[in-house]
Every structure is written in C-alpha cells, then in structure tokens.
Scaffold this motif. Structure first.
Motif, PDB file in Angstrom:
ATOM      1  N   ALA A  19       0.830  -1.018   0.247  1.00 46.94           N
ATOM      2  CA  ALA A  19      -0.127  -0.237  -0.085  1.00 46.94           C
ATOM      3  C   ALA A  19       0.850   1.180  -0.246  1.00 46.94           C
ATOM      4  O   ALA A  19       2.201   1.071   0.067  1.00 46.94           O
ATOM      5  CB  ALA A  19      -1.032  -0.111   1.216  1.00 46.94           C
ATOM      6  N   GLN A  20       0.218   2.062  -0.373  1.00 47.67           N
ATOM      7  CA  GLN A  20       0.798   3.747   0.000  1.00 47.67           C
ATOM      8  C   GLN A  20       0.397   4.517   0.634  1.00 47.67           C
ATOM      9  O   GLN A  20      -1.189   4.744   1.592  1.00 47.67           O
ATOM     10  CB  GLN A  20       0.677   4.486  -1.646  1.00 47.67           C
ATOM     11  CG  GLN A  20       1.607   3.839  -2.841  1.00 47.67           C
ATOM     12  CD  GLN A  20       1.912   4.508  -3.844  1.00 47.67           C
ATOM     13  OE1 GLN A  20       1.034   5.833  -3.900  1.00 47.67           O
ATOM     14  NE2 GLN A  20       2.457   4.211  -5.136  1.00 47.67           N
ATOM     15  N   GLY A  21       1.251   5.502   1.382  1.00 54.99           N
ATOM     16  CA  GLY A  21       0.687   6.435   2.871  1.00 54.99           C
ATOM     17  C   GLY A  21       0.873   6.993   2.299  1.00 54.99           C
ATOM     18  O   GLY A  21       3.045   7.296   2.107  1.00 54.99           O
ATOM     19  N   MET A  22       0.942   8.255   4.185  1.00 56.67           N
ATOM     20  CA  MET A  22       1.579   9.377   4.551  1.00 56.67           C
ATOM     21  C   MET A  22       2.270   8.518   5.613  1.00 56.67           C
ATOM     22  O   MET A  22       1.665   9.004   6.457  1.00 56.67           O
ATOM     23  CB  MET A  22       1.357  10.362   3.859  1.00 56.67           C
ATOM     24  CG  MET A  22       0.959  11.196   2.576  1.00 56.67           C
ATOM     25  SD  MET A  22       2.180  11.458   1.278  1.00 56.67           S
ATOM     26  CE  MET A  22       2.519  13.148   2.313  1.00 56.67           C
ATOM     27  N   LEU A  23       3.575   9.110   6.060  1.00 57.56           N
ATOM     28  CA  LEU A  23       3.813   9.299   7.274  1.00 57.56           C
ATOM     29  C   LEU A  23       4.321  10.668   7.528  1.00 57.56           C
ATOM     30  O   LEU A  23       4.800  11.507   7.344  1.00 57.56           O
ATOM     31  CB  LEU A  23       5.101   8.074   7.407  1.00 57.56           C
ATOM     32  CG  LEU A  23       5.142   6.824   7.029  1.00 57.56           C
ATOM     33  CD1 LEU A  23       6.767   5.537   7.087  1.00 57.56           C
ATOM     34  CD2 LEU A  23       4.462   5.902   7.808  1.00 57.56           C
ATOM     35  N   GLN A  41      -7.095   4.950   1.033  1.00 54.18           N
ATOM     36  CA  GLN A  41      -8.378   4.615   1.449  1.00 54.18           C
ATOM     37  C   GLN A  41      -8.952   4.893   2.163  1.00 54.18           C
ATOM     38  O   GLN A  41      -8.391   4.973   3.351  1.00 54.18           O
ATOM     39  CB  GLN A  41      -8.206   3.032   2.201  1.00 54.18           C
ATOM     40  CG  GLN A  41      -7.296   2.177   0.635  1.00 54.18           C
ATOM     41  CD  GLN A  41      -5.996   2.487   0.363  1.00 54.18           C
ATOM     42  OE1 GLN A  41      -5.342   2.309   1.557  1.00 54.18           O
ATOM     43  NE2 GLN A  41      -5.519   1.677  -0.191  1.00 54.18           N
ATOM     44  N   GLY A  42      -9.854   6.392   2.182  1.00 64.17           N
ATOM     45  CA  GLY A  42     -10.969   7.059   3.017  1.00 64.17           C
ATOM     46  C   GLY A  42     -12.251   6.267   3.797  1.00 64.17           C
ATOM     47  O   GLY A  42     -12.504   5.315   3.699  1.00 64.17           O
ATOM     48  N   ASN A  43     -12.120   6.804   4.958  1.00 61.51           N
ATOM     49  CA  ASN A  43     -13.803   6.468   5.381  1.00 61.51           C
ATOM     50  C   ASN A  43     -14.573   7.763   5.540  1.00 61.51           C
ATOM     51  O   ASN A  43     -14.628   8.640   5.130  1.00 61.51           O
ATOM     52  CB  ASN A  43     -13.752   6.520   7.303  1.00 61.51           C
ATOM     53  CG  ASN A  43     -12.628   5.628   7.782  1.00 61.51           C
ATOM     54  OD1 ASN A  43     -12.563   4.642   7.376  1.00 61.51           O
ATOM     55  ND2 ASN A  43     -12.021   5.751   8.400  1.00 61.51           N
ATOM     56  N   ILE A  44     -16.115   7.171   5.279  1.00 60.15           N
ATOM     57  CA  ILE A  44     -17.016   8.536   4.427  1.00 60.15           C
ATOM     58  C   ILE A  44     -17.568   8.424   6.143  1.00 60.15           C
ATOM     59  O   ILE A  44     -18.075   8.160   6.848  1.00 60.15           O
ATOM     60  CB  ILE A  44     -17.813   7.473   3.080  1.00 60.15           C
ATOM     61  CG1 ILE A  44     -17.424   7.341   2.401  1.00 60.15           C
ATOM     62  CG2 ILE A  44     -19.437   8.598   3.396  1.00 60.15           C
ATOM     63  CD1 ILE A  44     -18.302   6.123   1.373  1.00 60.15           C
ATOM     64  N   THR A  45     -17.786   9.839   5.929  1.00 58.66           N
ATOM     65  CA  THR A  45     -18.336  10.784   7.343  1.00 58.66           C
ATOM     66  C   THR A  45     -19.433  11.469   6.722  1.00 58.66           C
ATOM     67  O   THR A  45     -19.303  12.012   5.607  1.00 58.66           O
ATOM     68  CB  THR A  45     -17.127  11.713   7.906  1.00 58.66           C
ATOM     69  OG1 THR A  45     -16.501  12.836   7.250  1.00 58.66           O
ATOM     70  CG2 THR A  45     -15.906  10.048   8.270  1.00 58.66           C
ATOM     71  N   PRO A  46     -19.842  12.052   7.920  1.00 54.88           N
ATOM     72  CA  PRO A  46     -20.826  13.333   7.256  1.00 54.88           C
ATOM     73  C   PRO A  46     -20.039  14.717   6.655  1.00 54.88           C
ATOM     74  O   PRO A  46     -20.615  15.150   5.880  1.00 54.88           O
ATOM     75  CB  PRO A  46     -21.323  13.820   8.230  1.00 54.88           C
ATOM     76  CG  PRO A  46     -21.339  12.182   9.561  1.00 54.88           C
ATOM     77  CD  PRO A  46     -20.486  11.260   9.293  1.00 54.88           C
ATOM     78  N   GLN A  72      -3.787  -5.357   7.020  1.00 56.15           N
ATOM     79  CA  GLN A  72      -5.212  -5.609   6.869  1.00 56.15           C
ATOM     80  C   GLN A  72      -6.292  -5.469   7.070  1.00 56.15           C
ATOM     81  O   GLN A  72      -7.522  -4.674   6.275  1.00 56.15           O
ATOM     82  CB  GLN A  72      -5.572  -7.582   6.808  1.00 56.15           C
ATOM     83  CG  GLN A  72      -4.253  -8.251   5.658  1.00 56.15           C
ATOM     84  CD  GLN A  72      -4.439 -10.402   6.377  1.00 56.15           C
ATOM     85  OE1 GLN A  72      -4.429 -10.693   8.212  1.00 56.15           O
ATOM     86  NE2 GLN A  72      -4.538 -11.180   5.740  1.00 56.15           N
ATOM     87  N   LYS A  73      -5.793  -4.656   8.375  1.00 55.18           N
ATOM     88  CA  LYS A  73      -6.906  -4.191   9.408  1.00 55.18           C
ATOM     89  C   LYS A  73      -7.322  -3.120   8.528  1.00 55.18           C
ATOM     90  O   LYS A  73      -7.946  -2.483   9.278  1.00 55.18           O
ATOM     91  CB  LYS A  73      -6.369  -4.402  10.862  1.00 55.18           C
ATOM     92  CG  LYS A  73      -6.517  -5.054  11.923  1.00 55.18           C
ATOM     93  CD  LYS A  73      -6.220  -5.348  13.031  1.00 55.18           C
ATOM     94  CE  LYS A  73      -7.051  -6.496  13.674  1.00 55.18           C
ATOM     95  NZ  LYS A  73      -5.971  -6.699  14.887  1.00 55.18           N
ATOM     96  N   LEU A  74      -5.876  -1.908   8.743  1.00 54.44           N
ATOM     97  CA  LEU A  74      -5.984  -0.824   8.357  1.00 54.44           C
ATOM     98  C   LEU A  74      -6.440  -0.938   6.510  1.00 54.44           C
ATOM     99  O   LEU A  74      -7.094   0.049   6.992  1.00 54.44           O
ATOM    100  CB  LEU A  74      -4.171  -0.549   7.683  1.00 54.44           C
ATOM    101  CG  LEU A  74      -3.651   0.972   7.614  1.00 54.44           C
ATOM    102  CD1 LEU A  74      -4.895   1.910   8.967  1.00 54.44           C
ATOM    103  CD2 LEU A  74      -2.733   1.472   8.108  1.00 54.44           C
ATOM    104  N   LEU A  75      -6.541  -1.858   6.157  1.00 54.39           N
ATOM    105  CA  LEU A  75      -6.676  -1.221   4.671  1.00 54.39           C
ATOM    106  C   LEU A  75      -8.458  -2.558   4.448  1.00 54.39           C
ATOM    107  O   LEU A  75      -8.688  -2.430   3.456  1.00 54.39           O
ATOM    108  CB  LEU A  75      -5.522  -2.058   3.517  1.00 54.39           C
ATOM    109  CG  LEU A  75      -4.107  -1.702   3.674  1.00 54.39           C
ATOM    110  CD1 LEU A  75      -3.557  -2.054   2.640  1.00 54.39           C
ATOM    111  CD2 LEU A  75      -4.189  -0.114   4.009  1.00 54.39           C
ATOM    112  N   ARG A  76      -9.167  -2.773   5.512  1.00 62.00           N
ATOM    113  CA  ARG A  76      -9.715  -4.198   5.670  1.00 62.00           C
ATOM    114  C   ARG A  76     -10.064  -4.841   4.338  1.00 62.00           C
ATOM    115  O   ARG A  76     -10.878  -4.824   3.854  1.00 62.00           O
ATOM    116  CB  ARG A  76     -10.730  -2.439   5.590  1.00 62.00           C
ATOM    117  CG  ARG A  76     -11.424  -1.495   6.754  1.00 62.00           C
ATOM    118  CD  ARG A  76     -12.223  -0.448   6.452  1.00 62.00           C
ATOM    119  NE  ARG A  76     -12.483   0.009   7.841  1.00 62.00           N
ATOM    120  CZ  ARG A  76     -13.166   1.091   7.854  1.00 62.00           C
ATOM    121  NH1 ARG A  76     -14.452   1.340   6.227  1.00 62.00           N
ATOM    122  NH2 ARG A  76     -12.712   2.123   8.391  1.00 62.00           N
ATOM    123  N   LEU A  77      -9.228  -5.296   4.416  1.00 57.45           N
ATOM    124  CA  LEU A  77      -8.171  -6.493   3.626  1.00 57.45           C
ATOM    125  C   LEU A  77      -9.449  -8.079   3.874  1.00 57.45           C
ATOM    126  O   LEU A  77      -8.718  -9.178   3.571  1.00 57.45           O
ATOM    127  CB  LEU A  77      -7.162  -6.738   3.243  1.00 57.45           C
ATOM    128  CG  LEU A  77      -6.550  -5.846   2.371  1.00 57.45           C
ATOM    129  CD1 LEU A  77      -5.372  -5.605   2.294  1.00 57.45           C
ATOM    130  CD2 LEU A  77      -7.220  -5.341   0.882  1.00 57.45           C
TER     131      LEU A  77
END
Length: 414
Positions: free
Chosen positions: A99-103, A171-176, A212-217
């Motif tokens: 995965a790609q990410g920002m640290l 990979q984002g979470n959908i929020t209001p 796997q948890k972070l990316l919900r795989l």
C-alpha cells in the motif's frame, strides 16, 4: 632453432636505430595499448561489480518472483503458495500486503510504500535481518501496530526506535464531512539500511495483520513473494507457474520488475567496451606509423636480404614480428596493470576520495555509495584477444609494403 624472420624481427625491436623518433613512437604505441587495455579491464570489472551489487541489494529487499491476484488482492494465499512450492525451483514463500501512505511526525511528512509482512516467513525470502540497524523484524507483532523504517526515511522524519508517528492511507472513511483518509498511530520498532537509497528512503514494514486491518482486506493479501533456488531461472519458473497454477493470477519476476536497471547496465557496458576499444585502435595506428618509418629506414637492409634469397613473405614476416612485439608487450602490460587495479579498486577509490577531500559517490545521487568491482576472467581474455588482433591487423599493410620493395631501386643510391 628459431626462424630467421623471428630473429631479425626481434632484433629490429631492440637494436639501436639511427632514427630515435621511431623508438619514441614505438613506446607511445605500447603505452597507448597498455592504457586502453587497462581502462577496459577496470571499467568492465567495475560494471560487473555494480551489476552484481545492485542485483544483490535489490533482491535482498525485493523477491525473485511475485504472484498477485486481480485488483491486487489474493484470497487463498496459503493454497497459492502450496501450489507454487510444488515447483522444485521454489525454495520458500511469504505473503505480503502493499500500500501507499503518508508518514507524519509533527510537521515532517514523507510518502512511503507500506509493506505488510509476516516476520517469520519474510526472513525466508528477503535479507532484512542482515540489514537491521536497530531492532529486529520479529519485533513486529500483530495488534501492536509497530513499524520498521528505512534509515533515510527515519532520518527524514527524525524518529528513532520507540518514537510514535502517524500513518495516513489514501483509502478513506466516509463521514458527514466527506471522505477522510484513514489515520493510525504506529510505534517505530526498528530501522533497516539496505544500502539502496530507493528502499532506505521510501519503504516501511508493518505486520501483515495490522496491514489487513488498516486496509480492511479481511484475510486477503496483495500477493505472495517467492524465493527461487536459482535466481537466473526466474523467467522460466514464471512460465512454468503460469501454466501450473489453477486460477487467474499475475506473475512478475525480478527481471521484469527491475529490468530497467539491468538493461541500462548491460547497454552501458557494451557501449563503454566499444568506446574504450577506440583507445586501443588509436594506439594501433601508431604501430602503422612506426612500421612505415621503420620500413623506410630499413630499405637497404631489406634489399640486402632480398639479394641473399629472402622471399617477400619472409620480409613481410619480419615486420609483422616487429609490430606484433609492440602489441603483445603493450597488451601484457595493460592486462597486468588492469587486473591489479581491478582487484584493488575498492582500496584505490577511498584513497582518491581522501586525497581529493570529496565524496565521489554520494548515496543520495547513486544507488550504491561504494564502488564495487568484480573481475571476470572471460572479459580479460576477450579484451586481450581483441587488442592482439587489432595490433596484428595494424602490421599487415606496412609489412606488405616492405615485401614489395624492389632491391635494385633500394640500393641505387647506396
């Protein structure tokens, strides 16, 4: 008893000449050939060493072969690994999540490739254990959300083992408020230094289950990494596995994923061979000049030999011996000096760096910060053979002209 052509030709190479300029041109020719041969041996040895070092460092972090599924997701990785290990060339394998990410650490932010691994299996396909500068790969435990960073990446983020940092994934979470990136805090458990700036500055390792948890795989992974018995058979094993694996998979071996590096080195090696060979060719032209002047200087000697019964082929052989001596001596001198320098280049370069007070190979510019060298005797043989061939060809025309001299014309004004 030696043939008289050989005796006379060798005598001409060391006999005292009336024209000392011919001796000077001969010495220049020898030096030019020696310099060209030495440069060829050293440059090709360095390129061989660079290629081997680059391959070792890449495959110390990457894998010989990777199997991934559609959309970069592989469901039954254990079944795929079991199928792959039926091939006798496959030694071991390990699952991975890419995965790609920002640290982020405060105001310092860096992009990185995040690789989820199983430490107990990863050590079978990669050499991270040899490259660890702090901590151990085994310190990555599921649920602890630990992270192992490349040395340059850790330096850029100014973190050390035990420090906290934040990982943001696309990979984002959908929020209001809209789509928000996933954010998770990790603890630095180790730092590795593979010796390649690309990996040291852009790779971070976490535990497979955390990824796997972070990316919900779920239980899916990105793919399986394989280690082969013979890395150069990777393309053949890729073809065999593509036919034997049941299912739809993408197979990529190291010759494909890093082809640009090795093709560039191979092309550069061939081009440098041709370019440096021109040094030998230029020196060989000096042999032509030497023999042309020698023929002019020895016209009376040639005429006398002809009147004593020497055939044109014998006259030609005499000057071929003289020119060949220059080529052989220059080639031997170049081979000896080139081999000695190639075997000690890792000592010579640091000495030059200390003398010049500068770093010739900074790690942030070059993939490898030290100049490696690997002497291949086949290359030495080819270089020596080509040099001798060029030197021999250079003697043909002047020697042929010498054999065509008319004795009566040469002795007319003597």
């Amino acid at each position: 008893m030696l043939p008289f052509e050989l005796l006379v030709g060798l005598r001409y190479t060391h006999a005292k000449r009336r024209n000392h300029f011919i001796s000077f041109i001969s010495i220049v020719s020898m030096a030019g050939i020696a310099l060209g041969v030495m440069a060829l041996i050293v440059v090709l040895s360095v390129m061989n060493g660079f290629q081997e070092e680059l391959r070792a460092r890449i495959l110390g972090v990457a894998a010989h072969l990777e199997i991934s599924g559609p959309a970069d997701r592989l469901a039954d990785w254990r079944g795929v690994l079991a199928q792959a290990q039926r091939n006798k060339e496959v030694l071991s394998g390990a699952p991975y999540v890419n995965a790609q990410g920002m640290l982020a650490n405060g105001d310092m932010v860096r992009g990185a490739i995040i690789r989820g691994v199983l430490p107990e299996l990863e050590s079978r396909v990669a050499d991270f254990a040899q490259h660890m500068k702090a901590g151990k790969l085994a310190d990555l435990r599921p649920g602890d959300f630990g992270i192992v960073l490349g040395a340059e990446l850790a330096r850029a983020l100014n973190v050390y083992p035990g420090d906290k940092l934040v990982l943001l994934t696309p990979q984002g979470n959908i929020t209001p408020a809209g789509v928000m990136p996933r954010v998770k805090q990790f603890t630095v458990t180790g730092i590795f230094e593979a010796g390649m700036f690309e990996y040291d500055s852009g790779l971070a390792l976490i535990h497979l289950q955390d990824a796997q948890k972070l990316l919900r795989l779920g239980n899916d992974v990105s793919g399986v990494r394989l280690k082969l018995d013979e890395l150069f058979r990777a393309p053949l094993v890729t073809r065999e596995l593509s036919q034997s694996l049941s299912g739809h998979y993408y197979l990529t071996d190291w010759t494909q994923s890093h082809a640009n590096f090795f093709r560039a080195v191979a092309i550069e090696k061939r081009m440098m061979f041709l370019i440096l060979l021109l040094i030998v060719a230029v020196a060989a032209f000096n042999i032509v000049s030497t023999l042309v002047m020698a023929v002019t200087d020895k016209q009376s000697d040639i005429a006398i030999l002809r009147t004593l019964g020497a055939k044109p082929a014998s006259i030609m052989a005499i000057f071929i011996v003289q020119g060949a001596f220059i080529g052989v001596f220059g080639t031997l001198l170049g081979v000896v000096s080139g081999v000695l320098l190639a075997l000690n280049v890792e000592t010579v370069v640091p000495f030059i760096e200390r003398l010049a007070g500068m770093d010739l190979f900074p790690a942030d510019v070059y993939y490898i910060s030290q100049l490696p060298s690997k002497l291949v005797w086949d290359d030495v043989g080819i270089i020596g053979g080509v040099s001798l061939l060029i030197s021999l060809v250079a003697t043909l025309y002047p020697s042929w002209r010498a054999s065509r001299i008319n004795p009566a014309e040469a002795l007319r004004y003597e």
